[in-house]
Each structure stands twice: as structure tokens, then as C-alpha cells.
Design a protein around this motif. Sequence first.
Motif, PDB file in Angstrom:
ATOM      1  N   ILE A  25       5.004   8.474   2.080  1.00 15.06           N
ATOM      2  CA  ILE A  25       5.355   7.511   3.121  1.00 15.06           C
ATOM      3  C   ILE A  25       5.787   6.230   2.421  1.00 15.06           C
ATOM      4  N   THR A  26       7.035   5.865   2.610  1.00 18.38           N
ATOM      5  CA  THR A  26       7.580   4.675   1.963  1.00 18.38           C
ATOM      6  C   THR A  26       7.108   3.425   2.703  1.00 18.38           C
ATOM      7  N   PRO A  27       7.196   2.263   2.058  1.00 22.80           N
ATOM      8  CA  PRO A  27       6.827   1.024   2.748  1.00 22.80           C
ATOM      9  C   PRO A  27       7.616   0.814   4.046  1.00 22.80           C
ATOM     10  N   GLU A  28       8.867   1.256   4.050  1.00 19.85           N
ATOM     11  CA  GLU A  28       9.698   1.105   5.255  1.00 19.85           C
ATOM     12  C   GLU A  28       9.204   2.001   6.400  1.00 19.85           C
ATOM     13  N   GLU A  29       8.572   3.108   6.064  1.00 18.07           N
ATOM     14  CA  GLU A  29       8.082   4.051   7.083  1.00 18.07           C
ATOM     15  C   GLU A  29       6.633   3.801   7.480  1.00 18.07           C
TER      16      GLU A  29
END
Length: 86
Positions: A25-29
Motif C-alpha cells: 500500500i503506497t502512501p498515496e493509497e
Amino acid sequence: MSQTSQLHEISTLELAQALMERLRITPEEWHRLKSNRNARASEQVAAAIVFLVKNEPQEAQARLEQAVGWLDKSISAPPCPTHGHP
């Protein structure tokens, strides 16, 4: 070259790391997926596989316990670190 033969060209560690990267899970997600139990458990299981392949069973177990916590609802997402916490 078939997909099967291509997979044989890649090490087990590289495959595990690719899976971990795909499920990370990326920071954007993070805001969208922070409470998605399946996404969070999947991310932890993929990390556990990487640690198992690297012969780090204690680290793998910690990730698997986190995954189980997401699935059995014994853990929840922490608050966002960028929102209103001094």
C-alpha cells in the motif's frame, strides 16, 4: 519464450519481492486502503513470504500475526500521522 520459462529465469526471492511490491500500500493509497482488511492482510502475507525466503522466520511470523490480526479484526488502522497529531 513462454510465461513458465520466464518464471524459471527469476529467483524465488525476486518473485516474492515482486509480489510484495505489487501488494504494498503506497502512501498515496493509504487513506483509501488503511481500513481494507484484505489489502492490509495481503500486504503482510507478501512481506512474510519475502522473510521466509530470506530465512528470517521470526520476521515472517510477525508479519503473519499482523495479517491474522487484520483478518480476525483484532487490529485496526492507526490514525493518519499527518492529521492533527502534535
